[in-house]
Design a protein around this motif. Sequence first.
Motif, PDB file in Angstrom:
ATOM      1  N   ARG A  45     -39.512 -18.593   0.679  1.00 30.93           N
ATOM      2  CA  ARG A  45     -38.689 -19.124  -0.420  1.00 30.93           C
ATOM      3  C   ARG A  45     -38.424 -18.016  -1.436  1.00 30.93           C
ATOM      4  O   ARG A  45     -39.321 -17.280  -1.804  1.00 30.93           O
ATOM      5  N   ASP A  46     -37.179 -17.940  -1.899  1.00 32.70           N
ATOM      6  CA  ASP A  46     -36.766 -16.959  -2.897  1.00 32.70           C
ATOM      7  C   ASP A  46     -36.161 -17.715  -4.072  1.00 32.70           C
ATOM      8  O   ASP A  46     -35.081 -18.289  -3.962  1.00 32.70           O
ATOM      9  N   SER A  47     -36.850 -17.735  -5.205  1.00 31.02           N
ATOM     10  CA  SER A  47     -36.364 -18.419  -6.409  1.00 31.02           C
ATOM     11  C   SER A  47     -35.999 -17.417  -7.498  1.00 31.02           C
ATOM     12  O   SER A  47     -36.053 -17.730  -8.682  1.00 31.02           O
ATOM     13  N   SER A  48     -35.607 -16.215  -7.116  1.00 30.91           N
ATOM     14  CA  SER A  48     -35.318 -15.170  -8.097  1.00 30.91           C
ATOM     15  C   SER A  48     -34.020 -15.415  -8.864  1.00 30.91           C
ATOM     16  O   SER A  48     -33.836 -14.882  -9.951  1.00 30.91           O
ATOM     17  N   ARG A  52     -31.224 -21.723  -8.399  1.00 36.68           N
ATOM     18  CA  ARG A  52     -30.934 -21.585  -6.973  1.00 36.68           C
ATOM     19  C   ARG A  52     -32.195 -21.137  -6.236  1.00 36.68           C
ATOM     20  O   ARG A  52     -32.853 -20.192  -6.648  1.00 36.68           O
ATOM     21  N   THR A  53     -32.512 -21.823  -5.168  1.00 33.87           N
ATOM     22  CA  THR A  53     -33.635 -21.436  -4.318  1.00 33.87           C
ATOM     23  C   THR A  53     -33.109 -21.209  -2.917  1.00 33.87           C
ATOM     24  O   THR A  53     -32.428 -22.056  -2.347  1.00 33.87           O
ATOM     25  N   ALA A  55     -34.211 -20.720   0.822  1.00 33.72           N
ATOM     26  CA  ALA A  55     -35.345 -20.926   1.720  1.00 33.72           C
ATOM     27  C   ALA A  55     -34.936 -20.545   3.134  1.00 33.72           C
ATOM     28  O   ALA A  55     -33.865 -20.923   3.599  1.00 33.72           O
TER      29      ALA A  55
END
Length: 125
Positions: A45-48, A52-53, A55
């Motif tokens: 998962r990238d929530s940077s 917006r996430t 996955a």
Amino acid sequence: MQHLRVAWALAGAAVGFFLLFLIQAHFFGEGQLVAGTCEIVILDRDSSQPRRTIARQTARCACRKGQIAGTTRASPACVDVHIVRNRQWCEMMPCLDDEGCDLLVNRTGWTCAQPGGRVKTTTVS
């Protein structure tokens, strides 16, 4: 003499069952999936980015003949191969029960729209 033959037959049967057990353990040992099932092996998962996430998941599947790895109810599953070939993603029911499914315009994936307006987009690579 008769008892000796019976003893040798029982010993042979025991060795045969032991070999059968070893072969079964080798081919169907731990880590093997039951036909028609899938498991997630990698989940990233990238929530940077704000609001917006992203996955990404990788699944391992043991599908039956005529099936291929896909998504059903937001989980990896084996689906009919014609769904993937024809890119009719919503036919595999990828969204949860309360979500609506729509194909992306270029058919590279689908969206799942939740009742509150939140939209999850999935693209196939």
